[in-house]
Design a protein around this motif. Structure first.
Motif, mmCIF file in Angstrom:
data_model
loop_
_atom_site.group_PDB
_atom_site.id
_atom_site.type_symbol
_atom_site.label_atom_id
_atom_site.label_comp_id
_atom_site.label_asym_id
_atom_site.label_seq_id
_atom_site.Cartn_x
_atom_site.Cartn_y
_atom_site.Cartn_z
ATOM 1 N N ALA A 196 -31.937 38.262 -7.161
ATOM 2 C CA ALA A 196 -30.617 37.692 -7.409
ATOM 3 C C ALA A 196 -30.128 38.178 -8.765
ATOM 4 N N GLN A 197 -28.894 38.631 -8.800
ATOM 5 C CA GLN A 197 -28.303 39.126 -10.042
ATOM 6 C C GLN A 197 -27.185 38.177 -10.440
ATOM 7 N N GLY A 198 -27.249 37.647 -11.665
ATOM 8 C CA GLY A 198 -26.234 36.698 -12.080
ATOM 9 C C GLY A 198 -26.394 36.278 -13.524
ATOM 10 N N VAL A 199 -25.943 35.063 -13.806
ATOM 11 C CA VAL A 199 -25.911 34.534 -15.170
ATOM 12 C C VAL A 199 -26.775 33.282 -15.231
ATOM 13 N N LEU A 200 -27.592 33.185 -16.279
ATOM 14 C CA LEU A 200 -28.432 32.007 -16.469
ATOM 15 C C LEU A 200 -27.579 30.858 -16.993
ATOM 16 N N GLY A 201 -27.653 29.727 -16.301
ATOM 17 C CA GLY A 201 -26.896 28.548 -16.697
ATOM 18 C C GLY A 201 -27.814 27.502 -17.305
ATOM 19 N N PRO A 202 -27.237 26.331 -17.579
ATOM 20 C CA PRO A 202 -28.053 25.245 -18.144
ATOM 21 C C PRO A 202 -29.145 24.811 -17.167
ATOM 22 N N ASP A 203 -30.200 24.249 -17.683
ATOM 23 C CA ASP A 203 -31.342 23.777 -16.893
ATOM 24 C C ASP A 203 -31.991 24.887 -16.082
#
Length: 162
Positions: A111-118
């Motif tokens: 999966a390619q994306g952006v790391l979010g909170p938690d």
């Protein structure tokens, strides 16, 4: 110094400064497009000798196996949430869109994306592994080392934390 040498010196300095500025701008522009590869355990525990963890907002690729029983689909939209696990941890992923045909529980994905909170990854793209013939070396090494534990060891974990 004669005028001809002086003008050549200025020209050489100007060309070097221009090349340096161009290289700096290219590297600055590419910096935002770099997606580093992580496994779930590397996100949770850190990567490398320094145990460097990605920060919230970092662009990354995360690879692992889709945890059985973790796929949840929203009936009113194309949003899907699931967990990716390896031998040492599990990370939650959310994705809005049509998943690849080969996507299923227990299957290897990236999966390619952006790391979010938690430690939740908001994926922009999900790729499903179709066979074992070709795997990029970094993914193969991570999979060999990290996929020794059963998925059942992570089912109790909630929110992508181990």
């Amino acid at each position: 110094m004669n005028p001809r040498r002086k003008s050549r010196l200025y020209l050489a300095v100007a060309v070097l400064v221009g090349l340096g500025l161009t290289a700096a701008l290219v590297l600055y522009a590419l910096r935002s497009n770099i997606d580093l590869f992580y496994t779930p355990s590397e996100i949770l525990q850190g990567k490398g000798e320094n145990h460097e963890k990605p920060e919230v907002g970092d662009h990354l690729r995360i690879g692992g196996m889709v945890m059985p029983g973790s796929v949840k689909r929203d009936g009113k939209s194309l949003q899907v949430s699931f967990k990716i696990y390896d031998a040492r941890g599990a990370i939650a992923v959310t994705y809005t869109g049509i998943l690849p045909d080969l996507f299923r529980e227990g299957q290897g994905v990236v999966a390619q994306g952006v790391l979010g909170p938690d430690n939740v990854v908001d994926a922009k793209q999900v790729l499903a592994k179709h066979d074992e013939k070709y795997v990029p070396p970094e993914v193969a090494d991570a999979m060999k080392e990290n996929h020794r534990g059963p998925a059942a060891a992570y089912v109790a974990n909630e929110g992508g934390k181990s």
